[in-house]
Write an enzyme that holds these catalytic residues in place. Structure first.
Site, PDB file in Angstrom:
ATOM      1  N   SER A 292       0.019   4.077  -6.553  1.00  0.00           N
ATOM      2  CA  SER A 292       0.091   2.777  -7.224  1.00  0.00           C
ATOM      3  C   SER A 292      -1.300   2.252  -7.562  1.00  0.00           C
ATOM      4  CB  SER A 292       0.845   1.774  -6.354  1.00  0.00           C
ATOM      5  OG  SER A 292       0.091   1.487  -5.198  1.00  0.00           O
ATOM      6  N   HIS A 293      -2.346   2.810  -6.954  1.00  0.00           N
ATOM      7  CA  HIS A 293      -3.716   2.440  -7.313  1.00  0.00           C
ATOM      8  C   HIS A 293      -4.437   3.576  -8.018  1.00  0.00           C
ATOM      9  CE1 HIS A 293      -3.010  -0.931  -4.535  1.00  0.00           C
ATOM     10  NE2 HIS A 293      -3.834  -1.551  -5.330  1.00  0.00           N
TER      11      HIS A 293
ATOM     12  N   GLU B 228       5.859  -3.602  -4.874  1.00  0.00           N
ATOM     13  CA  GLU B 228       7.079  -3.127  -4.190  1.00  0.00           C
ATOM     14  C   GLU B 228       8.308  -3.849  -4.738  1.00  0.00           C
ATOM     15  OE1 GLU B 228       8.937  -0.636  -1.699  1.00  0.00           O
ATOM     16  OE2 GLU B 228       6.756  -0.718  -1.954  1.00  0.00           O
TER      17      GLU B 228
ATOM     18  N   SER C 230      -4.989   3.841   7.673  1.00  0.00           N
ATOM     19  CA  SER C 230      -5.725   4.741   6.756  1.00  0.00           C
ATOM     20  C   SER C 230      -5.617   6.220   7.108  1.00  0.00           C
ATOM     21  CB  SER C 230      -7.216   4.376   6.617  1.00  0.00           C
ATOM     22  OG  SER C 230      -7.345   3.126   5.986  1.00  0.00           O
TER      23      SER C 230
ATOM     24  N   ARG D  41      -3.061   8.106   6.971  1.00  0.00           N
ATOM     25  CA  ARG D  41      -2.276   8.775   5.933  1.00  0.00           C
ATOM     26  C   ARG D  41      -3.144   9.025   4.695  1.00  0.00           C
ATOM     27  NH1 ARG D  41       3.601   6.536   5.410  1.00  0.00           N
ATOM     28  NH2 ARG D  41       2.368   4.707   5.949  1.00  0.00           N
TER      29      ARG D  41
END
Lengths: 341, 341
Positions: A49-50, A190, A309, A311
């Site tokens: 998404s970023h 979301e 972080s 992940r």
């Protein structure tokens, strides 16, 4: 459901695509370079998404005239432990890159220092910034308001933005301890994903325009989101507004929303980053005390709990080796954007 | 149920009682004076759990030898925007009073400054400190670890303390905007109250020693509390440990608990206070931008939502006029303590 496939790209390919598209959309080369890096970081760390998706978001802000495409970030002189950059209405990334060396120098000189980015357009996460500072051995905090979308605890009308708080802590020889989260109950994206998929949302994410809890994603997007963690999250959201708004002479989320005037652009306003040099407190004992922090991290991970972080860092290791998988449909949308440019 | 009554006292009577008892318990006069003021503030603002009740808590720490009763807080020299006070194992209040003028001066000189209190015993709230700084026109943040009582999100074993975060914002002509909350799901005292009353607690406050969610207050006190707000609250709890522990060369909550060695004393360790002078960013435009913050507060209160600390300030207005009501049973317990001294 339309079936999507995805395509493998190297990070260099992601970077080249992002730079090309941003430049075609009219963004100056130095801005395009800085903005592209946050998209590369997003794809690399599995935060899609970023990632390249944000090309669509950036293009919308550019087309709507919300962002100044050629802004020259200007440092304002200060003899204090404070660095101010006027971003001139451009994207935040180049303003941060412009101010970063002075912030690092001030933190090392004074022990603690602050960087205010003023008059910048925000559409990216804060973690790349605190991670970069932690990579320099500094402890970092970052705050930014957004658009007025979130109700205070005890109310149902929007006042706050999604108002993220990010924190970075250096871990010698390891990826820094980094978190970055919205003080809203969930990310606005979301809720948008639920709306697009026609799915109901939990009834504790927000309120409709009449102030009633709602499971209708569109009703909540048009109404108000909740903060996370009840009155505590609400207090933190107010703190973010104050620190990165009036304290640095910049817009609140409500003011940013009013300034957007329905154009659907990314938030305009300020960002506050505080950097602390552990050596300012610890002198030559920094290593000893950072090692004590590692014991705390071990006590967390030793019971099977995850550090924030982790992940991202795991995804990064894979991306650096194998490249990233990008949605073919997203790439088609980007190509469509390029044809229109 | 034993019926309790209460007794009206003026704030001067509260102050005199607190000073007398603390001195009788062996605390040096300058410490007794500083500690008594936080108890007066607690009674005055309706926070009875931080009022005269804390005489019993302070006495326990003194009797157990957890706190140094005659400690002389020492400022450590620094040419930076950092002030360090070594509290010498005494209560935190006098250390804060010792460092406060230097912190205020440094914030005004550098725009942002930090005060580290090291080697202090904590049993009070943080709001008196950020409120005092906001009263000087500064923006303030404060953090302190406690004892290792709280599990990280995703785990069930204690690592963090209740780790409060406090924030103060100046409001010219009004009481400052102040919040101060634990990053644990609830205050530890709340669970203790349930245990004493023999009442079950909600099953999302903590875990028993086997790592199972429990409604048994004692089992959770012996097991682990949860953080508020899931993984976000857990991330903030870790941040508090790092900022007010290893960053300033002081104990983590687990280390404080180990140091206590079962004596049941209040936590020993550090506290970090960051103070920011709005004039450092805003020059002579401070008034203009503080007025913009007032618009945000109005947008919160205008919809019927409350600002944090409003209950305290309302109680204060009444206490200053009418005095405070103190539990007769608590006063009897305090008299018992005095007879033993």
């Amino acid at each position: 459901m339309v079936v999507d496939t995805d395509v493998t790209m190297t990070l260099d390919e992601v970077r080249a695509l992002a730079r090309a598209v941003l430049t075609e959309q009219g963004l100056a080369a130095d801005h395009a370079e800085a903005v592209a890096e946050t998209m590369v970081a997003g794809e690399r760390d599995g935060c899609t998404s970023h990632g390249l998706y944000r090309l669509l978001v950036a293009a919308r802000s550019l087309a709507a005239g919300v962002v100044a495409p050629n802004a020259l970030p200007l440092a304002e002189p200060s003899g204090k432990a404070i660095v101010r950059i006027n971003g001139g209405g451009g994207f935040a990334q180049l303003a941060f890159e412009t101010g970063k060396p002075a912030l690092i120098a001030a933190a090392r000189q004074f022990g603690i220092a602050a960087l205010a980015l003023n008059n910048v357009v925000h559409f990216a996460a804060l973690w790349p910034e605190v991670e970069a500072l932690a990579g320099e051995g500094l402890v970092a905090l970052a705050f930014t308001p957004s658009h007025g979308w979130v109700a205070p605890a005890g109310g149902t009308k929007p006042v706050f933005g999604t108002n993220p708080i990010a924190f970075g802590w250096p871990r010698p020889g390891r990826d820094p301890f980094v978190f970055d989260f919205a003080t809203s109950a969930v990310a606005r994206g979301e809720i948008e994903l639920h709306r697009r998929a026609g799915k109901a949302i939990p009834d504790d994410w927000g309120y409709d325009a009449d102030g009633q809890p709602s499971t209708d994603a569109k009703a909540v997007l048009d109404g108000a989101m909740r903060t996370f963690g009840g009155h505590k999250g609400s207090a933190l959201a107010a703190m973010v507004e104050l620190l990165a708004g009036p304290l640095i002479g910049d817009l609140t989320s409500q003011e940013s929303m009013a300034h957007d005037a329905g154009r659907g652009g990314s938030p305009l306003g300020g960002e506050l980053i505080i950097a602390i040099d552990p050596a300012g407190f610890l002198g030559d004992e920094v290593g000893t005390h950072l090692a004590r922090a590692e014991k705390m991290f071990a006590a967390i991970e030793g019971q099977g709990a995850r550090l924030p972080s982790q992940r991202r860092y795991a995804a990064r290791a894979i991306s650096l080796r194998d490249g990233v998988r990008v949605s073919a449909r997203l790439l088609a949308d980007i190509e469509l954007l390029r044809k229109k440019a």
